[in-house]
Design an enzyme around this catalytic site. Structure first.
Site, short mmCIF file in Angstrom:
data_model
loop_
_atom_site.label_atom_id
_atom_site.label_comp_id
_atom_site.label_asym_id
_atom_site.label_seq_id
_atom_site.Cartn_x
_atom_site.Cartn_y
_atom_site.Cartn_z
CB THR A 20 -0.91 0.05 1.25
OG1 THR A 20 -0.09 0.25 2.41
CG2 THR A 20 -1.73 -1.22 1.42
CB VAL A 73 7.96 -0.31 8.45
CG1 VAL A 73 7.96 1.22 8.44
CG2 VAL A 73 7.28 -0.84 9.71
CE LYS A 74 5.70 1.04 -0.64
NZ LYS A 74 4.41 1.11 -1.35
CB VAL A 75 11.25 4.02 5.12
CG1 VAL A 75 10.80 3.52 6.48
CG2 VAL A 75 12.38 3.16 4.58
#
Ligand code: E4P
Length: 228
Positions: free
Chosen positions: A27, A82-84
């Site tokens: 997402t 976790v998207k960074v």
């Protein structure tokens, strides 16, 4: 090659999970906005449906706040990645999260140099955006070749190449030929992978010929077991 679906639409995710072909979900803030729902609720529900990695993106840009947001996101479910963003603070956040064994997807990668940095920061996934490179007149898939090739040179790089911003089946096929580990597909592209006009034409012909025989496999099976 693993298939992730790039959406925050739960109906789509449930439908595609039922194919047995789905290995994860990605997402981003735009997709969450499009869902019109509360982010943590959506991520929790997706994680219930799909056991594989579910990417949920931080929205802060400084390392301290990114880490606070990452803690919240990672606490939603054990399969949250976790998207960074691929920024200096994003990669510092990545390193800190990987030291705590939290999965990290480094997003918005547009160059091989950036992909090397992400691997050195210990990223679980690097997300090069092929479609957006195509949009500015470059060949996004060249970047996939380059990154896969570079990562293969170093045993210490165990980052998986997650091909993002996919616009059609050709992107998926070429990414697979390059040896990319993962493709994240919009739902319509995943469905389009099934399609070939000769499949439809061939099936129509088989069914027409079969119908003309008047036979039924299930009826024949019932007759055989009744006769036993
Ligand atoms: C990947 O994780 C991103 O969410 C996505 O692939 C971006 O694709 P777009 O360029 O179609 O927005």
């Amino acid at each position: 090659m693993k298939f992730f679906v790039d959406t925050a639409d739960l109906d789509e995710i449930r439908d595609l999970a039922a194919t047995g072909l789905l290995d994860g979900v990605t997402t981003n803030p735009s997709l969450i906005a499009k869902s019109g729902r509360n982010m943590l609720d959506v991520i929790a529900e997706i994680c219930d449906v799909v056991p594989g990695p579910v990417s949920a993106e931080v929205t802060a840009t400084d390392v301290e706040t990114m880490l606070l947001e990452a803690d919240v996101l990672a606490s939603v479910a054990s399969n949250v990645a976790v998207k960074v963003p691929l920024t200096p603070d994003g990669l510092k956040t990545c390193r800190a999260l990987r030291d705590r064994d939290i999965m990290v997807n480094v997003t918005l990668c547009f160059s091989a140099a950036q992909a090397i940095l992400a691997a050195k920061a210990g990223a679980t996934f690097i997300s090069p955006f092929v479609g957006r490179l195509d949009d500015i007149g470059l060949r996004g898939l060249d970047l996939i070749d380059e990154i896969v090739d570079i990562y293969e040179q170093f045993d210490t790089f165990d980052t998986e190449v997650l091909v993002a911003s996919i616009r059609g089946p050709a992107h998926v096929v070429e990414a697979a030929r390059s040896g990319a580990h993962v493709a994240t597909l919009p739902p319509n592209v995943l469905r389009a992978l099934y399609n070939h006009p000769l499949t439809d034409k061939g099936l129509d012909a088989f069914l027409k010929d079969w119908e003309a025989t008047g036979q039924s496999i299930l009826e024949q099976a019932a007759q055989r077991s009744a006769a036993e």
